[in-house]
Design a protein around this motif. Structure first.
Motif, short mmCIF file in Angstrom:
data_model
loop_
_atom_site.label_atom_id
_atom_site.label_comp_id
_atom_site.label_asym_id
_atom_site.label_seq_id
_atom_site.Cartn_x
_atom_site.Cartn_y
_atom_site.Cartn_z
N ILE A 53 0.84 -1.20 0.00
CA ILE A 53 0.00 0.00 0.00
C ILE A 53 0.87 1.25 0.00
N ASN A 54 0.54 2.19 -0.86
CA ASN A 54 1.20 3.50 -0.84
C ASN A 54 0.44 4.38 0.14
N TRP A 55 0.89 4.41 1.39
CA TRP A 55 0.19 5.14 2.45
C TRP A 55 0.21 6.64 2.24
N ASP A 56 1.14 7.14 1.39
CA ASP A 56 1.16 8.57 1.12
C ASP A 56 -0.09 9.01 0.36
N LYS A 57 -0.76 8.08 -0.32
CA LYS A 57 -1.97 8.42 -1.08
C LYS A 57 -3.24 8.27 -0.24
N VAL A 58 -3.09 7.83 0.97
CA VAL A 58 -4.23 7.62 1.85
C VAL A 58 -4.14 8.66 2.96
N ASP A 59 -5.29 9.19 3.31
CA ASP A 59 -5.31 10.17 4.40
C ASP A 59 -5.09 9.45 5.71
N ASN A 60 -3.85 9.15 5.97
CA ASN A 60 -3.51 8.36 7.15
C ASN A 60 -2.21 8.91 7.71
N ASP A 61 -2.30 9.66 8.78
CA ASP A 61 -1.10 10.20 9.39
C ASP A 61 -0.34 9.10 10.09
N LYS A 62 0.87 8.90 9.62
CA LYS A 62 1.68 7.82 10.16
C LYS A 62 3.14 8.22 9.99
#
Length: 162
Positions: A53-62
Motif C-alpha cells: 500500500i502506498n500510504w502517502d496516497k491515503v489520508d492516514n497520518d503515520k
C-alpha cells in the motif's frame, strides 16, 4: 524443489495470483500447486500474504522511523534475546541484525514523531543490554519491497511508422 522456488517467486510478485494461473505458468496441475502451497505454509516458508500500500496516497497520518540500536550481546544467545524482546513490540515492523557500527536496525511506525520519540526513550533505550540508539525518520518512500510507489517515467519509445 525447483517448482517450489518458481511458485514462491510468483506469489512474491503477486500474492493474489490464483493457483490455476500458477499451474498454467509452470505447466503443473492445479491440485499439485495447491498442495505445494499448503505444504510451504505448514513449513513456515510462506508466512503471510500481504498487500503493498502506498500510504502517502491515503489520508492516514503515520510516521515511520528507522532506529539503529547498539547492544551488548549475551552469552550463548548473542543478539537474539534482545532482538526478540524488541520485535515483540507491536509498533516495531522490522528488526535486522546488521554488520557495522550498530547491531540492530529497527523499523517502527507511530502516529506522530512524539509518539516514536516516546517509544525510543521510554521503552527501547531503557532495555537491559541496549547501549545506544539513533533514530531517523522516513520523510518519503520512493520504492518499497522492489515496488516503485510513484513511477513518473513515461514511455520514451519512438513511434515507428511504415
Amino acid at each position: 524443489m525447483q517448482n517450489d522456488k518458481a511458485i514462491l517467486e510468483l506469489l512474491e510478485q503477486n500474492a493474489k495470483i490464483s493457483t490455476a494461473e500458477i499451474a498454467t505458468l509452470l505447466n503443473m496441475e492445479t491440485s499439485q500447486v495447491e498442495q505445494r502451497i499448503k505444504e510451504l505454509e505448514q513449513q513456515g516458508i510462506i508466512t503471510k500474504y500481504q498487500a503493498m500500500i502506498n500510504w502517502d496516497k491515503v489520508d492516514n497520518d503515520k510516521v515511520t522511523a528507522v532506529i539503529e540500536v547498539k547492544i551488548t550481546p549475551q552469552r550463548e544467545v548473542g543478539f537474539d534475546a534482545v532482538a526478540e524482546r524488541i520485535f515483540r513490540f507491536p509498533e516495531v515492523t522490522d528488526v535486522h541484525l546488521m554488520s557495522g557500527q550498530y547491531d540492530l536496525l529497527v523499523f517502527m511506525e507511530g502516529r506522530t514523531m512524539k509518539e516514536v520519540s516516546q517509544f525510543v526513550h521510554s521503552r527501547l533505550a531503557t532495555m537491559e543490554h541496549v547501549l545506544s540508539t539513533a533514530t531517523h525518520f522516513v520523510l518519503k518512500t520512493y520504492k518499497q519491497n522492489g515496488c516503485i510507489l510513484e513511477d513518473k517515467e513515461v514511455n520514451r519509445r519512438l513511434v515507428v511508422t511504415p
